[in-house]
Design an enzyme around this catalytic site. Structure first.
Site, PDB file in Angstrom:
ATOM      1  N   LYS A 119       0.835  -1.205   0.000  1.00 16.96           N
ATOM      2  CA  LYS A 119       0.000   0.000   0.000  1.00 16.96           C
ATOM      3  C   LYS A 119       0.876   1.263   0.000  1.00 16.96           C
ATOM      4  O   LYS A 119       2.090   1.168   0.153  1.00 16.96           O
ATOM      5  CB  LYS A 119      -0.958  -0.039   1.200  1.00 16.96           C
TER       6      LYS A 119
HETATM    7  C1  LIG Z   1      -4.963  -4.596   0.930  1.00 13.37           C
HETATM    8  C2  LIG Z   1      -6.425  -4.608   0.807  1.00 13.37           C
HETATM    9  C3  LIG Z   1      -7.265  -5.084   1.822  1.00 13.37           C
HETATM   10  C4  LIG Z   1      -6.782  -5.821   3.034  1.00 13.37           C
HETATM   11  O1  LIG Z   1      -5.796  -5.257   3.753  1.00 13.37           O
HETATM   12  P1  LIG Z   1      -4.859  -6.157   4.695  1.00 13.37           P
HETATM   13  O2  LIG Z   1      -4.122  -5.108   5.452  1.00 13.37           O
HETATM   14  O3  LIG Z   1      -3.993  -6.975   3.810  1.00 13.37           O
HETATM   15  O4  LIG Z   1      -5.735  -6.979   5.567  1.00 13.37           O
HETATM   16  C5  LIG Z   1      -8.626  -4.970   1.655  1.00 13.37           C
HETATM   17  N1  LIG Z   1      -9.158  -4.440   0.556  1.00 13.37           N
HETATM   18  C6  LIG Z   1      -8.401  -3.989  -0.454  1.00 13.37           C
HETATM   19  C7  LIG Z   1      -9.055  -3.407  -1.645  1.00 13.37           C
HETATM   20  C8  LIG Z   1      -7.011  -4.077  -0.371  1.00 13.37           C
HETATM   21  O5  LIG Z   1      -6.276  -3.645  -1.403  1.00 13.37           O
END
Ligand SMILES: *Cc1c(COP(=O)(O)O)cnc(C)c1O
Length: 381
Positions: free
Chosen positions: A184
């Site tokens: 992210k």
């Molecule tokens: C990364 C992501 C998640 C989940 O996040 P985590 O921190 O890996 O649990 C949920 N929704 C979307 C669209 C994502 O890109």
């Protein structure tokens, strides 16, 4: 000598952060503590002063939001099929039914007209996703939610630092969920944050985060709800505190690189290969990803073949995402091919290209040159 492998993405963590992490490790307090509180305060400031709590994943923040909203068996939650499967898995975890509606082919986000049409007396919430960081229309979204009395859990895992009409994602709306997975735009290694509406919800979020426990005085402890183990460590929070000040610069750099991609893809010789490009939004999107649509019908090799050849050229690519409703778990609930044709076509042809702040414009050129050469060599006669 060939160029080093260009990954799909890579976090940028500076020396100040690494030194700060070492300090936390030496401090004697390494799990949830003062760094967690500090990160929550900084994120709250980013979100217009709204209450924010941090957790050990983005996924659990959405599960907890659903629980706070009282959503469970017998309820329906409307969401998009083109997301990381976490978005809908949390609906199942809470015992509710995910209702997928097709996407808008241009934005690749949930089609809000279809979302409104899918509302039934059992519908309790909508979970939209800002795919690749492109914000879902917040005006339309919240107008629908208000009109039908629905809760909204914005899955903003990919859109931190983006905005809707100048207002930071997270600064308005109902529940807003962020993820700090290493892919992210900023990271805590693993982690997430939930923006809530008031102190009562924030208190509940703290209970769900750690076994439902409420402490009072020196020795008082009560448990009135069943919580889980979702707390973030101070070590992880310190990584986040080192990342957050760079968020704006990271996103500005991502935007520059996205512009560089468009410039390369707009060259006539590349343009005629028939690739589909993302919306050209340089003001609201945080450019979490740069995703193209391959001209699937006009290629003599499948997408995996394109990815394999890109990999051989030293370039990582990814697929975000195969449509959720066609995974076995969801097919068992009755979803089948043909139910959501736009998401299915998009899921088949979409390809994510490398994009991260430490990339150079020469890297962008290399990606487009290699992709164009592969498509050129494998055009359907
Ligand atoms: C990364 C992501 C998640 C989940 O996040 P985590 O921190 O890996 O649990 C949920 N929704 C979307 C669209 C994502 O890109």
């Amino acid at each position: 000598m060939s160029a080093p492998f260009l990954p799909l993405t890579r976090p940028t963590i500076d020396d100040e952060t690494i030194a700060g992490v070492a300090e936390v490790l030496r401090s004697g307090w390494i799990t949830s503590g003062p760094k967690v509180k500090e990160l929550e305060a900084k994120l709250s400031a980013h979100c217009g002063g709204r209450p924010v709590r941090v957790f050990n994943s983005g996924t659990c923040t959405m599960e907890i939001a659903l629980r706070i909203a009282g959503i469970g068996p017998g309820h329906e939650v409307i969401t998009t099929p083109l997301s990381w499967v976490a978005t809908s898995n949390v609906i199942l975890t809470c015992g509710a039914r995910p209702v997928f509606v097709d996407i808008d082919p241009t934005t690749r986000n949930i089609d809000l007209e279809r979302a409104e049409a899918a509302i039934t007396p059992a519908t309790r919430a909508i979970i939209p996703v800002d795919l690749a960081g492109l914000p879902v229309d917040r005006d339309r979204l919240h107008a629908i939610a208000t009109k039908h009395g629905l809760r909204v859990i914005e899955d903003a895992a990919q859109s931190l630092g983006g905005n809707w009409r100048g207002r930071a994602i997270g600064a308005a709306g109902d529940f807003v969920s962020f993820s700090f997975h290493p892919n992210k735009n900023i990271t805590t290694i693993e982690g997430g944050a939930l923006v809530l509406n008031n102190q009562a919800e924030a208190k509940l979020a703290e209970q769900y985060r750690l076994q439902g426990v409420v402490r009072t005085g020196f020795d008082g402890m009560e448990v009135e709800i069943v919580g889980g183990k979702f707390n973030l460590t101070d070590v992880a929070a310190r990584v986040g505190l080192g990342q957050l000040p760079h968020l704006a610069a990271f996103n500005a750099r991502r935007t520059e690189l996205a512009r560089a991609y468009f410039e390369r893809f707009d060259a006539p010789a590349v343009r005629e290969l028939g690739l589909g490009l993302p919306p050209r939004d340089f003001t609201q999107t945080n450019w979490h990803m740069f995703q193209v649509m391959l001209p699937g019908d006009r290629l003599s090799i499948p997408r995996a073949g394109v990815m394999e050849r890109m990999h051989a050229a030293g370039i990582g690519t990814g697929v975000h995402y195969p449509p959720i409703h066609l995974f076995a778990v969801y097919r068992r609930l009755g979803w089948k091919p043909g139910d959501l044709p736009i998401a299915e076509r998009t899921g088949r042809d979409i390809l994510t290209l490398p994009l991260f702040p430490a990339m150079t414009s020469a890297d962008v050129a290399r990606v487009v040159e290699n992709l164009a050469a592969i498509l050129q060599a494998h055009r359907q006669p």
